[in-house]
Design a protein around this motif. Structure first.
Motif, PDB file in Angstrom:
ATOM      1  N   LEU A 147       0.900  -1.288  -0.179  1.00  0.00           N
ATOM      2  CA  LEU A 147      -0.001  -0.004  -0.090  1.00  0.00           C
ATOM      3  C   LEU A 147       0.824   1.180   0.061  1.00  0.00           C
ATOM      4  O   LEU A 147       1.793   1.347   0.931  1.00  0.00           O
ATOM      5  N   GLY A 148       0.710   2.198  -0.931  1.00  0.00           N
ATOM      6  CA  GLY A 148       1.733   3.097  -1.262  1.00  0.00           C
ATOM      7  C   GLY A 148       2.862   2.847  -1.863  1.00  0.00           C
ATOM      8  O   GLY A 148       3.968   2.903  -1.527  1.00  0.00           O
ATOM      9  N   CYS A 149       2.550   1.824  -3.059  1.00  0.00           N
ATOM     10  CA  CYS A 149       3.819   1.051  -3.744  1.00  0.00           C
ATOM     11  C   CYS A 149       4.616   1.930  -4.455  1.00  0.00           C
ATOM     12  O   CYS A 149       5.646   1.474  -4.961  1.00  0.00           O
ATOM     13  N   GLY A 150       4.110   3.182  -4.743  1.00  0.00           N
ATOM     14  CA  GLY A 150       5.015   4.075  -5.455  1.00  0.00           C
ATOM     15  C   GLY A 150       5.268   3.244  -7.077  1.00  0.00           C
ATOM     16  O   GLY A 150       4.565   2.562  -7.663  1.00  0.00           O
ATOM     17  N   PRO A 151       6.611   3.151  -7.249  1.00  0.00           N
ATOM     18  CA  PRO A 151       6.979   2.801  -8.584  1.00  0.00           C
ATOM     19  C   PRO A 151       7.194   1.107  -8.687  1.00  0.00           C
ATOM     20  O   PRO A 151       7.438   0.457  -9.639  1.00  0.00           O
ATOM     21  N   GLY A 152       6.839   0.337  -7.513  1.00  0.00           N
ATOM     22  CA  GLY A 152       6.558  -0.938  -7.351  1.00  0.00           C
ATOM     23  C   GLY A 152       7.730  -1.769  -7.202  1.00  0.00           C
ATOM     24  O   GLY A 152       7.799  -3.035  -7.438  1.00  0.00           O
ATOM     25  N   ARG A 153       8.901  -0.850  -6.807  1.00  0.00           N
ATOM     26  CA  ARG A 153      10.189  -1.788  -6.526  1.00  0.00           C
ATOM     27  C   ARG A 153       9.953  -2.874  -5.409  1.00  0.00           C
ATOM     28  O   ARG A 153      10.600  -4.025  -5.554  1.00  0.00           O
ATOM     29  N   VAL A 154       9.269  -2.392  -4.178  1.00  0.00           N
ATOM     30  CA  VAL A 154       9.268  -3.378  -3.324  1.00  0.00           C
ATOM     31  C   VAL A 154       8.058  -4.605  -3.592  1.00  0.00           C
ATOM     32  O   VAL A 154       8.176  -5.518  -3.092  1.00  0.00           O
ATOM     33  N   ALA A 180       5.078   1.906 -12.363  1.00  0.00           N
ATOM     34  CA  ALA A 180       4.894   0.301 -11.835  1.00  0.00           C
ATOM     35  C   ALA A 180       4.512  -0.396 -12.827  1.00  0.00           C
ATOM     36  O   ALA A 180       5.088  -1.802 -12.752  1.00  0.00           O
ATOM     37  N   ARG A 181       3.407  -0.258 -13.415  1.00  0.00           N
ATOM     38  CA  ARG A 181       3.080  -1.062 -14.533  1.00  0.00           C
ATOM     39  C   ARG A 181       4.054  -1.343 -15.914  1.00  0.00           C
ATOM     40  O   ARG A 181       4.252  -2.475 -16.158  1.00  0.00           O
ATOM     41  N   ARG A 182       4.644  -0.291 -16.197  1.00  0.00           N
ATOM     42  CA  ARG A 182       5.695  -0.438 -17.070  1.00  0.00           C
ATOM     43  C   ARG A 182       6.805  -1.430 -16.684  1.00  0.00           C
ATOM     44  O   ARG A 182       7.062  -2.023 -17.543  1.00  0.00           O
ATOM     45  N   GLU A 183       7.240  -1.134 -15.423  1.00  0.00           N
ATOM     46  CA  GLU A 183       8.299  -2.001 -14.938  1.00  0.00           C
ATOM     47  C   GLU A 183       8.212  -3.223 -14.707  1.00  0.00           C
ATOM     48  O   GLU A 183       8.991  -4.244 -14.305  1.00  0.00           O
ATOM     49  N   ASN A 184       6.543  -3.496 -14.297  1.00  0.00           N
ATOM     50  CA  ASN A 184       6.653  -4.781 -13.734  1.00  0.00           C
ATOM     51  C   ASN A 184       5.094  -5.290 -14.556  1.00  0.00           C
ATOM     52  O   ASN A 184       3.967  -5.543 -14.054  1.00  0.00           O
ATOM     53  N   PRO A 185       5.178  -5.534 -15.834  1.00  0.00           N
ATOM     54  CA  PRO A 185       4.405  -5.947 -16.447  1.00  0.00           C
ATOM     55  C   PRO A 185       3.318  -7.177 -16.215  1.00  0.00           C
ATOM     56  O   PRO A 185       2.127  -7.155 -16.285  1.00  0.00           O
TER      57      PRO A 185
END
Ligand SMILES: C[S@@+](CC[C@H](N)C(=O)[O-])C[C@H]1O[C@@H](n2cnc3c(N)ncnc32)[C@H](O)[C@@H]1O
Length: 215
Positions: free
Chosen positions: A55-62, A86-91
């Protein structure tokens, strides 16, 4: 400041800085073994394949790190610009827009909740509501991980990376936050505080609290 004000201010700030933030923090976990150790302990506590929200994932690195640890995780954030990254880097992963203060999830839906430096923009008088919402969406026995900077005064970030935005980053004392978690109905499982990472010139210690919802 009303609730709408602080959520709008936070979203506007992160929409503006999202690309710069993602670049700055992309490789940080690889350089912070204690942070990874806390995330690994959390993953083991919730169990292989467990349903978890970042929750509050930002760019999704975690989010990506938790998925690599074997969790069934999705990310949620206020900022559409953060979510686009986040979607672009973790499709292969799911990311949704929303506020963690009001989750579109049934009671007891999750085995785990992670709030990795995202509660730092919630005013202290709204933390009881935030932790009550985390408790609501966790199943009995579910675990919460909260990460935040340790301190007594907020750090005001003005025009980061040259963008015309500003925002307060709250620093908090672990005892105060763990007291609020206990008051919300959690049992504290672990309290980790590490020193500032000198190569990264972090100005404060960093706190990581794991708490459990009673069975
Ligand atoms: C410091 S960043 C941390 C991002 C990510 N967890 C990481 O460590 O890279 C804080 C994030 O929390 C999000 N956030 C803050 N308050 C939120 C809320 N009420 N609901 C959802 N997201 C929120 C912000 O939009 C921002 O992306």
């Amino acid at each position: 400041m009303t609730e709408t004000d602080f959520l709008t201010t936070t979203r506007t700030f992160y929409d503006a800085i999202a690309e710069d933030y993602a670049v700055m923090f992309r490789d940080v976990l690889a350089a912070t073994p204690l942070d990874r150790a806390v995330l690994a302990a959390f993953a083991e506590l919730v169990g292989e394949g467990a349903a978890v929200a970042d929750l509050g994932c930002g760019p999704g690195r975690v989010t990506a790190h938790l998925a690599a640890l074997g969790l069934s995780v999705f990310g949620l954030d206020l900022s559409e610009s953060m979510l686009a990254i986040a979607r672009r880097e973790n499709p292969g992963l799911r990311f949704e827009q929303g506020s963690m203060l009001e989750l579109d999830l049934p009671d007891g839906a999750l085995a785990g909740v992670v709030s990795w430096y995202s509660s730092i923009h919630t005013p202290v008088d709204r933390l009881p509501d935030l932790f009550a919402e985390f408790l609501r969406v966790l199943a009995p026995g579910g675990h919460l991980l909260v990460a935040f900077q340790v301190g007594d005064e907020p750090k005001h970030h003005d025009r980061p990376f040259g963008h015309q935005v500003s925002l307060d980053f709250q620093r908090r004392q672990p005892d105060r936050v763990s007291g609020l978690l206990t008051a919300a109905g959690f049992t504290l499982v672990s309290r980790t505080v590490r020193a500032p990472d000198e190569p990264r010139a972090e100005p404060t210690p960093q706190a990581f609290l794991i708490a459990r919802k009673s069975v």
